[in-house]
Design a protein around this motif. Structure first.
Motif, PDB file in Angstrom:
ATOM      1  N   LYS A 107       0.754  -1.018  -0.124  1.00 44.55           N
ATOM      2  CA  LYS A 107      -0.023   0.090   0.152  1.00 44.55           C
ATOM      3  C   LYS A 107       0.588   0.635  -0.349  1.00 44.55           C
ATOM      4  O   LYS A 107       1.354   2.184   1.157  1.00 44.55           O
ATOM      5  N   ARG A 108       1.572   1.727  -0.814  1.00 46.17           N
ATOM      6  CA  ARG A 108       3.215   2.684  -1.020  1.00 46.17           C
ATOM      7  C   ARG A 108       2.608   2.391  -2.421  1.00 46.17           C
ATOM      8  O   ARG A 108       1.983   2.316  -3.424  1.00 46.17           O
ATOM      9  N   LEU A 131      -5.704  13.634   4.648  1.00 43.02           N
ATOM     10  CA  LEU A 131      -5.649  13.205   5.592  1.00 43.02           C
ATOM     11  C   LEU A 131      -5.137  13.187   6.446  1.00 43.02           C
ATOM     12  O   LEU A 131      -4.207  13.689   7.390  1.00 43.02           O
ATOM     13  N   VAL A 132      -6.437  13.122   7.781  1.00 42.48           N
ATOM     14  CA  VAL A 132      -6.907  13.561   8.927  1.00 42.48           C
ATOM     15  C   VAL A 132      -7.384  11.998   9.780  1.00 42.48           C
ATOM     16  O   VAL A 132      -7.663  10.991   8.645  1.00 42.48           O
ATOM     17  N   GLU A 133      -6.386  12.258  11.045  1.00 37.09           N
ATOM     18  CA  GLU A 133      -7.915  10.949  11.760  1.00 37.09           C
ATOM     19  C   GLU A 133      -9.333  11.226  11.306  1.00 37.09           C
ATOM     20  O   GLU A 133     -10.181  12.374  10.840  1.00 37.09           O
ATOM     21  N   ALA A 167       2.404   3.361   7.647  1.00 36.87           N
ATOM     22  CA  ALA A 167       3.480   5.088   7.887  1.00 36.87           C
ATOM     23  C   ALA A 167       2.170   5.999   8.418  1.00 36.87           C
ATOM     24  O   ALA A 167       2.969   6.825   9.471  1.00 36.87           O
ATOM     25  N   PHE A 168       1.389   6.542   7.525  1.00 35.85           N
ATOM     26  CA  PHE A 168       0.848   7.067   7.632  1.00 35.85           C
ATOM     27  C   PHE A 168      -0.058   6.727   8.595  1.00 35.85           C
ATOM     28  O   PHE A 168      -0.189   8.050   9.475  1.00 35.85           O
ATOM     29  N   ASN A 169      -0.815   5.661   8.367  1.00 33.56           N
ATOM     30  CA  ASN A 169      -1.394   4.939  10.235  1.00 33.56           C
ATOM     31  C   ASN A 169      -0.556   4.887  11.016  1.00 33.56           C
ATOM     32  O   ASN A 169      -1.450   5.227  11.692  1.00 33.56           O
ATOM     33  N   ALA A 170       0.492   4.912  11.031  1.00 32.42           N
ATOM     34  CA  ALA A 170       1.528   4.304  12.659  1.00 32.42           C
ATOM     35  C   ALA A 170       1.620   5.925  13.381  1.00 32.42           C
ATOM     36  O   ALA A 170       1.977   6.125  14.426  1.00 32.42           O
TER      37      ALA A 170
END
Lengths: 322, 291
Positions: free
Chosen positions: B84-85, B162-164, B272-275
């Motif tokens: 997923k990159r 691109l936020v929670e 990486a984004f989710n982490a």
């Protein structure tokens, strides 16, 4: 060679068989709404079936010619005149240099197709001459033709006048039946609502154009209860914005079905309940507002049989005009 | 994910990865769409990706409907395990918020709105729990957005914030769509932002306008000479607020052929984004500072 537009009609556009391949960017295939009529008009004047001609809705244009040109008019029933002399539809006839082609009042159907020997020779845009006015693409500067436009025509291969055996055409019967394959978000509707959709009589609404045909007169939709998925929007007719296909039927707010046509929007946030089969798309292009319509459920097998029948009819015409 | 397959008439297969929007669903849809494209299945004429779904157009004279659907299903397992990159780009889009043109439009269609007494911005700020329009706009433009779909009309991008999820701005669409929207208006409907590529109908709430064309059928705009559509799925957008003077300066530069959009290549990695959302976004925006 060229013709000059004296009067444009209501909304007359250059159309061929469209520009497939860009729908993933929101640019629809476009092209003649009644593909069959455009193909036959082109066959009559000796063009490739996909050559560009004019599509005129409800009202014909008035055109003058700078050179002898072989012309054919198909589609809707509308009286045809060359310098005041009547001509037959579904036939190829010569308009001489200096003569004027014009039309009487619409009698049946909605759209005429005018083919010119050699085909309209405006520049290609993404592989097609079809006019897509929303995106200002194709045709004459991306718009409908206007008075004063001079429209270039290519090199003709023949000047032979001829006509078509009318028995090869299939008359439209009333009320019109549009065959539908259910699917997509059909499961969003209650069983009672699903049955009503096919039982109700609908009429073509005034909002009917190249993008889509709207229908009214039937019952509003009734949705299966659910908690709306994240991102979809709060109305039960909303979904997370997805792709729309040509012929797909959406019902914004659950009120009036819209069948997307050649200049379809490529996606959006309304549920779709299925699609009109490919064999019946041309027919939609010939429906006037207030025409009574019923939607008829068919199976995939029946849809493919209708598609094959349509292909055979075209093959017969091709043989007759070869 | 609950992938669902359906026919759209006799020429389309519709594949819905998930009913709800998420970047996970977007990436699976993208991978499966790519797998279908790479399989070069005879009879496939076009593949249209959407936010959490995609549609395959096929010629039933070449391939039977049941067969094309079966071929796509066979590829599903591949898509679920793929990376997923995405190698992509971040683009700075200047926006003149609260401009006079979108304001005139949204006032003209006030009777079609949920709240006829205020503006779209007042309404969106209030229902999303912001004390002021300024605080709302800060939330709107301070973090990047992800282009999860291109379409509706020519070249229009749908953007996903691109936020929670709990911080994502959500607004309903107009009760009845407007019949007019200025070209290059910036708006939001549901959880999706958009830039109206052309003038026309629309139902999104309107906040501002960009001077930067994103669709040019004449291909005269300097950065649209190669192709008339600017956006593609996977692009990342950072809004940059500008005032009227800056808006007019950019508009003139576009007309003169001297405007170059600020674009930097970036990698977007969903894990990486989710982490670390804040850290990933900071890195993405940092790339714009390097140009």
């Amino acid at each position: 060679m060229a013709f000059k537009v004296v009067k444009p009609g209501l909304s007359t556009t250059v159309q061929d068989l469209g520009r497939p391949g860009y729908f993933h960017l929101g640019i629809p295939e476009g092209g003649a709404m009644d593909r069959f009529a455009l193909r036959v008009a082109n066959m009559l004047v000796g063009n490739d079936e996909g050559a560009a001609g004019l599509e005129a809705v409800f009202m014909g244009p008035e055109l003058t010619f700078d050179a002898d040109t072989l012309v054919a008019v198909t589609g809707a029933e509308m009286p045809i005149f060359v310098d005041g002399e009547p001509r037959e539809g579904w036939s190829a006839f010569v308009v001489k240099a200096g003569q004027t082609l014009r039309f009487g009042f619409l009698k049946a159907g909605a759209r005429i197709y005018i083919a010119f020997g050699g085909g309209i020779a405006t520049p290609l845009a993404l592989g097609s001459r079809s006019t897509y006015p929303i995106g200002a693409l194709g045709g004459i500067d991306g718009r409908a033709i206007a008075a004063g436009d001079v429209v270039p025509v290519g090199e003709a291969t023949t000047m032979t006048e001829r006509s078509l055996d009318r028995s090869l055409l299939v008359p439209v019967s009333a009320p019109v039946s549009l065959r539908v394959l259910t699917g997509l978000y059909w499961h969003r509707l209650t069983p009672a609502c699903q049955a009503r959709f096919f039982a109700d009589e609908w009429v073509v609404a005034p909002e009917a154009d190249r993008m889509g045909y709207r229908f009214r007169g039937g019952s509003p939709m009734e949705f299966v209860d659910r908690e709306q998925p994240f991102g979809a929007g709060s109305d039960p007719s909303n979904i997370v914005d997805g792709c729309y296909s040509y012929g797909s039927i959406q019902v914004p707010g659950g009120q009036e079905p819209i069948v997307l046509h050649r200049d379809a929007v490529s996606g959006g946030g309304y549920f779709t309940l299925g699609a009109v089969i490919s064999a019946d798309m041309d027919l939609i292009g010939q429906l006037q507002p207030n025409t009574k319509v019923r939607f008829t459920e068919v199976t995939m097998e029946e849809a493919l049989a209708a598609r094959a029948a349509r292909r055979d009819r075209l093959a017969k015409l091709r043989a007759a005009l070869a | 994910m609950k992938t669902r397959y359906s026919f759209g008439g006799d020429e389309h297969v519709y594949v819905e990865i998930d009913e709800e929007m998420s970047l996970e669903a977007f990436f699976i849809a993208l991978s499966l769409r790519n797998a279908v494209a790479e399989a070069e299945i005879p009879g496939v004429t076009e593949i249209c990706p959407a936010n959490a779904s995609f549609e395959v157009r096929f010629d039933p004279d070449v391939i039977a409907p049941e067969e094309i659907m079966a071929r796509i299903r066979e590829l599903e397992h591949k898509a679920e395990v793929s990376d997923k990159r995405l190698e992509t780009r971040i683009i700075e889009i200047p926006v003149y918020f609260q401009d006079p043109w979108t304001h005139e439009t949204l006032m003209r269609f006030r009777e079609r709105h949920q709240d006829p007494t205020g503006s779209d911005l007042d309404y969106a700020a209030r229902i999303n729990g912001y004390d002021s329009v300024e605080a709302f706009l800060e939330a709107f433009h301070s973090q990047p957005w992800f282009v999860s779909m291109v379409g509706f009309v020519a070249g229009l991008p749908f953007l996903y914030q691109l936020v929670e999820r709990e911080k994502q701005i959500q607004v309903p669409k107009y009760l009845r769509p407007r019949t007019d929207t200025p070209k290059l208006s910036v708006g939001i409907g549901g959880c999706f932002g958009c830039i109206y590529s052309v003038r026309g109908a629309g139902g999104y709430q309107l906040f501002g306008i960009t001077p930067m064309p994103i669709y040019d059928p004449t291909q005269t705009v300097s950065y649209l000479k190669d192709f008339m559509v600017f956006f593609r799925p996977g692009d990342i957008v950072k809004w940059k607020p500008v005032d009227r003077a800056e808006y007019e300066r950019i508009e003139a530069a576009v007309a003169a052929g001297t405007y170059t959009p600020r674009i930097a290549p970036v990698t977007f990695d969903l894990d990486a984004f989710n982490a670390d959302i804040a850290g990933t976004n900071a890195n993405l925006m940092e790339a714009l500072n390097g140009i």
